[in-house]
Structure formats: structure tokens, C-alpha cells
Design a protein around this motif. Structure first.
Motif, PDB file in Angstrom:
ATOM      1  N   ASP A 106      39.219  46.806  40.057  1.00 52.85           N
ATOM      2  CA  ASP A 106      38.056  47.171  38.389  1.00 52.85           C
ATOM      3  C   ASP A 106      37.519  48.689  39.289  1.00 52.85           C
ATOM      4  OD1 ASP A 106      35.330  47.093  40.618  1.00 52.85           O
ATOM      5  OD2 ASP A 106      35.663  44.879  39.490  1.00 52.85           O
ATOM      6  N   MET A 107      36.980  49.033  38.109  1.00 49.50           N
ATOM      7  CA  MET A 107      36.050  50.605  38.528  1.00 49.50           C
ATOM      8  C   MET A 107      34.312  50.680  37.882  1.00 49.50           C
ATOM      9  SD  MET A 107      38.802  52.877  36.772  1.00 49.50           S
ATOM     10  CE  MET A 107      38.151  54.674  37.567  1.00 49.50           C
ATOM     11  N   THR A 108      34.013  49.591  39.014  1.00 53.03           N
ATOM     12  CA  THR A 108      32.847  49.140  38.966  1.00 53.03           C
ATOM     13  C   THR A 108      31.574  50.309  39.725  1.00 53.03           C
ATOM     14  OG1 THR A 108      33.013  47.792  39.887  1.00 53.03           O
ATOM     15  CG2 THR A 108      32.731  47.247  38.138  1.00 53.03           C
ATOM     16  N   LYS A 109      32.304  50.561  40.514  1.00 49.45           N
ATOM     17  CA  LYS A 109      31.783  52.141  41.565  1.00 49.45           C
ATOM     18  C   LYS A 109      31.868  53.427  40.801  1.00 49.45           C
ATOM     19  CE  LYS A 109      31.964  49.200  45.931  1.00 49.45           C
ATOM     20  NZ  LYS A 109      32.520  50.113  47.538  1.00 49.45           N
TER      21      LYS A 109
ATOM     22  N   VAL B 176      40.839  45.540  35.506  1.00 54.47           N
ATOM     23  CA  VAL B 176      40.131  44.577  35.087  1.00 54.47           C
ATOM     24  C   VAL B 176      38.812  44.880  34.650  1.00 54.47           C
ATOM     25  CG1 VAL B 176      42.032  43.311  35.474  1.00 54.47           C
ATOM     26  CG2 VAL B 176      39.921  43.243  36.335  1.00 54.47           C
ATOM     27  N   ASP B 177      37.622  44.196  33.936  1.00 59.02           N
ATOM     28  CA  ASP B 177      36.207  45.153  34.237  1.00 59.02           C
ATOM     29  C   ASP B 177      35.412  44.119  35.179  1.00 59.02           C
ATOM     30  OD1 ASP B 177      36.626  45.858  31.141  1.00 59.02           O
ATOM     31  OD2 ASP B 177      36.276  44.205  30.143  1.00 59.02           O
ATOM     32  N   ASP B 178      36.047  42.900  35.841  1.00 61.61           N
ATOM     33  CA  ASP B 178      34.722  42.626  36.503  1.00 61.61           C
ATOM     34  C   ASP B 178      36.444  41.783  37.481  1.00 61.61           C
ATOM     35  OD1 ASP B 178      34.245  40.669  38.147  1.00 61.61           O
ATOM     36  OD2 ASP B 178      32.203  41.591  37.191  1.00 61.61           O
ATOM     37  N   VAL B 179      37.275  42.144  38.769  1.00 62.89           N
ATOM     38  CA  VAL B 179      37.707  41.642  39.768  1.00 62.89           C
ATOM     39  C   VAL B 179      37.357  40.400  39.685  1.00 62.89           C
ATOM     40  CG1 VAL B 179      38.985  41.280  41.908  1.00 62.89           C
ATOM     41  CG2 VAL B 179      38.887  43.347  40.527  1.00 62.89           C
ATOM     42  N   ARG B 180      35.863  39.611  40.460  1.00 58.96           N
ATOM     43  CA  ARG B 180      35.702  38.668  40.938  1.00 58.96           C
ATOM     44  C   ARG B 180      35.371  37.945  39.625  1.00 58.96           C
ATOM     45  NH1 ARG B 180      30.805  41.691  43.794  1.00 58.96           N
ATOM     46  NH2 ARG B 180      31.219  42.955  41.671  1.00 58.96           N
TER      47      ARG B 180
END
Length: 114
Positions: free
Chosen positions: A107-110, A66-70
């Protein structure tokens, strides 16, 4: 909300032995490795199998990207089994669907593993 099925996580007791088995028997290729896990690429897709030696609750093997888990957890209309927690590439959480199935999202935000 979901972009794709990203990975399947598989517990192994010995990371090196696990990598050897899956690359030899299934023809997967090692994409990355750290002290507790390794990503193995599947042919003709960007999906991967992630071997790991850390404890992971049963039934948490498929990760939906997903784009943003939170944000996804905040908008989830059902049970949250495991609140968002940090992973090497971003965030992960485990949600429950109305049928009793765990839905693991990440997500892959990092950024992607190299």
C-alpha cells in the motif's frame, strides 16, 4: 481489493550501474532514488520497475497495490507467507495463493516517492 499492478522489483548489486543499464537499454526514466533503491518509470503507464540492492526473497518481484495491506492480510483466505512489514511508501506483505504462488501486496499509506 486489488487496484493495479504497481511495480516489478529487480535486485541489482550496484544501483548506479543498474539504473544506467535499464535506462539505456529499455528507455526507462529515473523517477526517484535513495540509498538502496530507485524507481524507473515505464513509458505510457504509471507502473514502475524498482531496482534495489537489499535482499528480497525470490519470487517477490511483482507488487499488487491495495488500499490497506494490514486489512487485506486480515481478510486473506489462504496462507500468509510474510506478515506485513514497513516499506518506504507504506506496508508490504507476501501472501500465498492456493496454487503455491506468492502474491506480494503493498500500500502507499505513507505516500508516493518523489
Amino acid at each position: 481489493m486489488l487496484r493495479k499492478i504497481d511495480c516489478v522489483m529487480v535486485h541489482v548489486d550496484d544501483l548506479t550501474a543498474g539504473i544506467g543499464f535499464y535506462t539505456r537499454t529499455l528507455g526507462l526514466r529515473e523517477m526517484w532514488r535513495d540509498g538502496t533503491s530507485a524507481g524507473l518509470g515505464m513509458p505510457e503507464t504509471d507502473a514502475e520497475i524498482v531496482l534495489h540492492t537489499f535482499p528480497l526473497p525470490a519470487g517477490r518481484g511483482v507488487g499488487y497495490l491495495v488500499d490497506d495491506v494490514r486489512a487485506a492480510v486480515a481478510g486473506w483466505g489462504s496462507e500468509v507467507l510474510e506478515r506485513p512489514f514497513e516499506i518506504a511508501i507504506g506496508w508490504c506483505a507476501v501472501l500465498g495463493d492456493p496454487f503455491g504462488n506468492p502474491v506480494c501486496i503493498l500500500d502507499m499509506t505513507k505516500g508516493a516517492r518523489g
